[in-house]
Design a protein around this motif. Structure first.
Motif, PDB file in Angstrom:
ATOM      1  N   CYS A  47       4.162   4.466   7.286  1.00  0.00           N
ATOM      2  CA  CYS A  47       3.101   4.774   6.318  1.00  0.00           C
ATOM      3  C   CYS A  47       1.709   4.709   6.939  1.00  0.00           C
ATOM      4  O   CYS A  47       0.733   5.141   6.319  1.00  0.00           O
ATOM      5  CB  CYS A  47       3.179   3.820   5.131  1.00  0.00           C
ATOM      6  SG  CYS A  47       4.658   4.080   4.137  1.00  0.00           S
ATOM      7  N   ARG A  48       1.601   4.168   8.134  1.00  0.00           N
ATOM      8  CA  ARG A  48       0.290   3.974   8.773  1.00  0.00           C
ATOM      9  C   ARG A  48      -0.533   5.255   8.785  1.00  0.00           C
ATOM     10  O   ARG A  48      -1.700   5.255   8.452  1.00  0.00           O
ATOM     11  CB  ARG A  48       0.459   3.442  10.185  1.00  0.00           C
ATOM     12  CG  ARG A  48      -0.871   3.285  10.927  1.00  0.00           C
ATOM     13  CD  ARG A  48      -0.667   2.886  12.380  1.00  0.00           C
ATOM     14  NE  ARG A  48      -0.120   1.560  12.517  1.00  0.00           N
ATOM     15  CZ  ARG A  48      -0.841   0.441  12.470  1.00  0.00           C
ATOM     16  NH1 ARG A  48      -2.151   0.508  12.288  1.00  0.00           N
ATOM     17  NH2 ARG A  48      -0.274  -0.732  12.616  1.00  0.00           N
ATOM     18  N   VAL A  52      -5.437  -1.371   8.626  1.00  0.00           N
ATOM     19  CA  VAL A  52      -4.041  -1.264   8.213  1.00  0.00           C
ATOM     20  C   VAL A  52      -3.265  -2.386   8.896  1.00  0.00           C
ATOM     21  O   VAL A  52      -3.273  -2.495  10.120  1.00  0.00           O
ATOM     22  CB  VAL A  52      -3.430   0.102   8.588  1.00  0.00           C
ATOM     23  CG1 VAL A  52      -1.956   0.147   8.221  1.00  0.00           C
ATOM     24  CG2 VAL A  52      -4.196   1.234   7.924  1.00  0.00           C
ATOM     25  N   ALA A  93      -7.981   3.712   4.479  1.00  0.00           N
ATOM     26  CA  ALA A  93      -8.221   2.283   4.729  1.00  0.00           C
ATOM     27  C   ALA A  93      -8.976   2.087   6.033  1.00  0.00           C
ATOM     28  O   ALA A  93      -8.780   2.827   6.992  1.00  0.00           O
ATOM     29  CB  ALA A  93      -6.891   1.531   4.783  1.00  0.00           C
ATOM     30  N   GLU A 138       1.098  -3.124   4.415  1.00  0.00           N
ATOM     31  CA  GLU A 138       2.328  -2.388   4.105  1.00  0.00           C
ATOM     32  C   GLU A 138       3.342  -2.671   5.206  1.00  0.00           C
ATOM     33  O   GLU A 138       3.015  -2.563   6.384  1.00  0.00           O
ATOM     34  CB  GLU A 138       2.031  -0.892   4.024  1.00  0.00           C
ATOM     35  CG  GLU A 138       3.230   0.007   3.959  1.00  0.00           C
ATOM     36  CD  GLU A 138       4.125  -0.242   2.752  1.00  0.00           C
ATOM     37  OE1 GLU A 138       5.353  -0.184   2.922  1.00  0.00           O
ATOM     38  OE2 GLU A 138       3.608  -0.508   1.655  1.00  0.00           O
ATOM     39  N   LEU A 181      -2.067   5.811   5.466  1.00  0.00           N
ATOM     40  CA  LEU A 181      -3.017   4.761   5.100  1.00  0.00           C
ATOM     41  C   LEU A 181      -4.324   4.844   5.882  1.00  0.00           C
ATOM     42  O   LEU A 181      -5.387   4.540   5.348  1.00  0.00           O
ATOM     43  CB  LEU A 181      -2.370   3.387   5.291  1.00  0.00           C
ATOM     44  CG  LEU A 181      -1.190   3.117   4.357  1.00  0.00           C
ATOM     45  CD1 LEU A 181      -0.473   1.854   4.771  1.00  0.00           C
ATOM     46  CD2 LEU A 181      -1.652   3.044   2.918  1.00  0.00           C
ATOM     47  N   GLU A 214       2.055   4.757   0.598  1.00  0.00           N
ATOM     48  CA  GLU A 214       1.385   5.876   1.258  1.00  0.00           C
ATOM     49  C   GLU A 214      -0.101   5.920   0.940  1.00  0.00           C
ATOM     50  O   GLU A 214      -0.807   6.814   1.380  1.00  0.00           O
ATOM     51  CB  GLU A 214       2.041   7.203   0.885  1.00  0.00           C
ATOM     52  CG  GLU A 214       3.407   7.406   1.526  1.00  0.00           C
ATOM     53  CD  GLU A 214       4.517   6.784   0.697  1.00  0.00           C
ATOM     54  OE1 GLU A 214       4.434   6.830  -0.543  1.00  0.00           O
ATOM     55  OE2 GLU A 214       5.460   6.240   1.290  1.00  0.00           O
ATOM     56  N   GLY A 215      -0.611   4.988   0.116  1.00  0.00           N
ATOM     57  CA  GLY A 215      -2.042   4.864  -0.063  1.00  0.00           C
ATOM     58  C   GLY A 215      -2.653   5.430  -1.326  1.00  0.00           C
ATOM     59  O   GLY A 215      -3.854   5.672  -1.372  1.00  0.00           O
ATOM     60  N   ALA A 267      -5.333  -2.127   3.882  1.00  0.00           N
ATOM     61  CA  ALA A 267      -3.967  -1.818   3.451  1.00  0.00           C
ATOM     62  C   ALA A 267      -2.996  -2.755   4.161  1.00  0.00           C
ATOM     63  O   ALA A 267      -3.053  -2.912   5.375  1.00  0.00           O
ATOM     64  CB  ALA A 267      -3.624  -0.367   3.805  1.00  0.00           C
ATOM     65  N   ALA A 294       0.777  -1.237   0.000  1.00  0.00           N
ATOM     66  CA  ALA A 294       0.000   0.000   0.000  1.00  0.00           C
ATOM     67  C   ALA A 294       0.807   1.284   0.000  1.00  0.00           C
ATOM     68  O   ALA A 294       0.278   2.333  -0.386  1.00  0.00           O
ATOM     69  CB  ALA A 294      -0.951  -0.008   1.202  1.00  0.00           C
TER      70      ALA A 294
END
Length: 135
Positions: A76-77, A87, A84, A71, A80, A51-52, A69, A49
């Motif tokens: 990046c959470r 995650v 999303a 990843e 996301l 950065e989404g 997502a 994923a």
């Protein structure tokens, strides 16, 4: 000036990050969605994923979808979580192609994986197997 980890070039290279421009993502999704007969509230999974970008476009095109997502980069959470519902910070499969991340059955996988498992099997084979579980 400290660079946020999600944009640190060394870290991006370590994870083989390959970004897809949002207009390309949108065009690809619009094309695919014309070919599919998805339910009104499909489960959509992006298993690389970043950065989404893919899930941001999915959220606009399919607002009733349930978006997941996956990843491996924790940094990046925060990006996301904007697009999303779930995650998962992990790899989708390990180097041998064995499942790692828990993944719901999905109606559609959206991602740009330019990678394969250790046996050089493309990742789409894993998506296909998981998608067939819905049948």
């Amino acid at each position: 000036l400290d660079v946020p980890p999600e944009f640190d070039e060394t870290r991006l290279r370590a994870f083989n990050v390959d970004r897809t421009p949002r207009p390309v993502v949108r065009q690809g999704l619009e094309w695919v969605l014309q070919l599919l007969d998805l339910p009104e509230d499909p489960i959509i999974v992006d298993c690389a994923a970043g950065e989404g970008a893919f899930l941001a476009e999915v959220a606009e095109l399919l607002p009733r979808s349930h978006r997941v997502a996956i990843e491996p980069r924790e940094e990046c959470r925060r990006h996301l979580e904007r697009h999303a519902h779930e995650v998962v910070v992990d790899f989708f499969v390990d180097a041998d192609g064995k499942d790692i991340a828990p993944c719901p059955k999905a109606h559609l996988f959206v991602t740009n994986p330019a990678f394969a498992d250790r046996q050089k099997r493309p990742l789409w084979m894993h998506f296909w197997r998981r998608a067939r579980e819905l049948v």
